[in-house]
Each structure stands twice: as C-alpha cells, then as structure tokens.
Write a protein that holds these residues in place. Structure first.
Motif: not given
Length: 224
Positions: A79-96
């Motif tokens: 579950l921590r890994e999932m949260t880390e993935v989500a946080e990395q994705a959130r920081r992407a310059p383009r939402a897609w």
C-alpha cells in the motif's frame, strides 16, 4: 476462532513491547501472510497462514485477533508503494503522462500481488478498512483525470470508474496468463488506455456505469 483455549500471553497488550520470541512469531506470520496473499489473494485462511509460518493457529490469533488486522499488516508495504506511485504521477508536468504512469505502475503492482488487487478493486469491508491507505491513489487519479480533461487529452465521458474497470480487466487477464505469458496484460492495457485519449474522430462513449452498478459488478467479479 480456534477451539483450543488461548493461553495467557503477557504480550497481548498492544501498548507493551513484544518479547523477542513473540516479535519473531509476529514477523513470521506477517511474512507468511504476505507471501500467500500475494500469490493466492485474500481468500487464504488463517489456518493456512499458520501452517505456512510453521506455527499453531492459536499463535496467529494471539498476534492478530481477526483476519482483517492481519491483512492490514501484510499489505502495509504494498500500500505504501501504491501511495508512492500516486505521488510520483501527481508531479508529472502533463496530467495525461501522470495518469498513464499511475495506471501502468498501478497495474504492475496489482498483478504482482493478488491480495493487493483484491483489496484495491473490491467494494467489501476489507476495502473499507484500507480506505485511508487507498485514498491517495484514488484522489490523485481523480485530480489527474480532471487536469487531463482540462488540457484536452482525456476523452469526454471518461470517468474514474472506467479506470477501475480497466484495472479489473487487465489484472484478471494477468492472473490467467501468469504461467503462459506474464506480461500479456501490458498489450491490452495499452489498447484500453489508448481508448481514453481524446481524438478528433472519436465518437461519444456509451453511458457511464453508476456507482451502484460498479459495486454490483465488482462484488460479482470478486465472488467468481
């Protein structure tokens, strides 16, 4: 609960540090549960966990009063890994790009751990117990979809529930293809996520599923 009486155990009090042997037993139980849940899903029983850990089932119950508490301990790392993935994705310059990272990495985690898949995609009490850990993934996916829609990359009519259904489909395929072609799901994930992308020649989507319909489908799917 086990039929044999539970002996008095001075380590039962959660506020008191565990003895060294009790701590080792707890680690063995969590390790055994983590392995079994990952390979077989959350349908594994506490008796099986005890046997895999080389301990009596009474020991398992002394460390974990019910299966739900053991699930929480066994899935803490994934579950921590999932949260880390989500946080990395959130920081992407383009939402897609962030959304695709979220879906692709999320699918990888769920295919690697069937117990995590059961918890993340179900709609039962287990999901409710783990909601606080799953919320970041869900919240960030919603945020990324909104941004991707505003940026013109997300197909009109696509919803967060569509992501859940896509993950159900590809992880189900992965479960059946594991012995033949473990990475087969990636091909179909690409095909399905390409359908989320906006394009001039895309026709309108069929009506979205309602939350009630999504829950009913998830419950039926999980039961089979």
């Amino acid at each position: 609960m086990p039929s044999d009486p539970t002996p008095i155990d001075e380590d039962v009090d959660p506020a008191r540090p565990l003895r060294a042997d009790a701590a080792r037993n707890r680690e063995r139980i969590v390790a055994a549960a983590s392995e079994l849940f990952a390979t077989r899903g959350l349908g594994v029983g506490l008796n099986e966990v005890a046997h895999h850990a080389g301990l009596g089932v009474g020991t398992v119950y002394r460390r974990f009063p019910d299966k739900r508490s053991l699930i929480g301990a066994a899935l803490a790392g994934p579950l921590r890994e999932m949260t880390e993935v989500a946080e990395q994705a959130r920081r992407a310059p383009r939402a897609w790009d962030g959304l695709m990272m979220l879906i692709e990495r999320g699918a990888e985690l769920l295919t690697r751990n069937l117990g995590l898949r059961d918890a993340a995609l179900s709609s039962d009490e287990t999901r409710h117990d783990l909601d606080e850990h799953l919320h970041p993934f869900s919240d960030i996916s919603c945020t990324l979809m909104e941004r991707a829609r505003e940026e013109g990359d997300l197909r009109p009519g696509a919803t967060e529930d569509d992501l859940g259904m896509i993950l159900w489909m590809v992880t189900e395929l992965a479960a059946h293809a594991m012995d033949t072609r473990p990475d087969a799901y990636r091909r179909y994930l690409r095909i399905l996520t390409d359908g989320l992308r906006n394009a001039p020649d895309r026709g309108p989507l069929e009506p979205a599923l309602s939350p009630t319909e999504v829950r009913a489908i998830a419950q039926h799917w999980a039961a089979h």
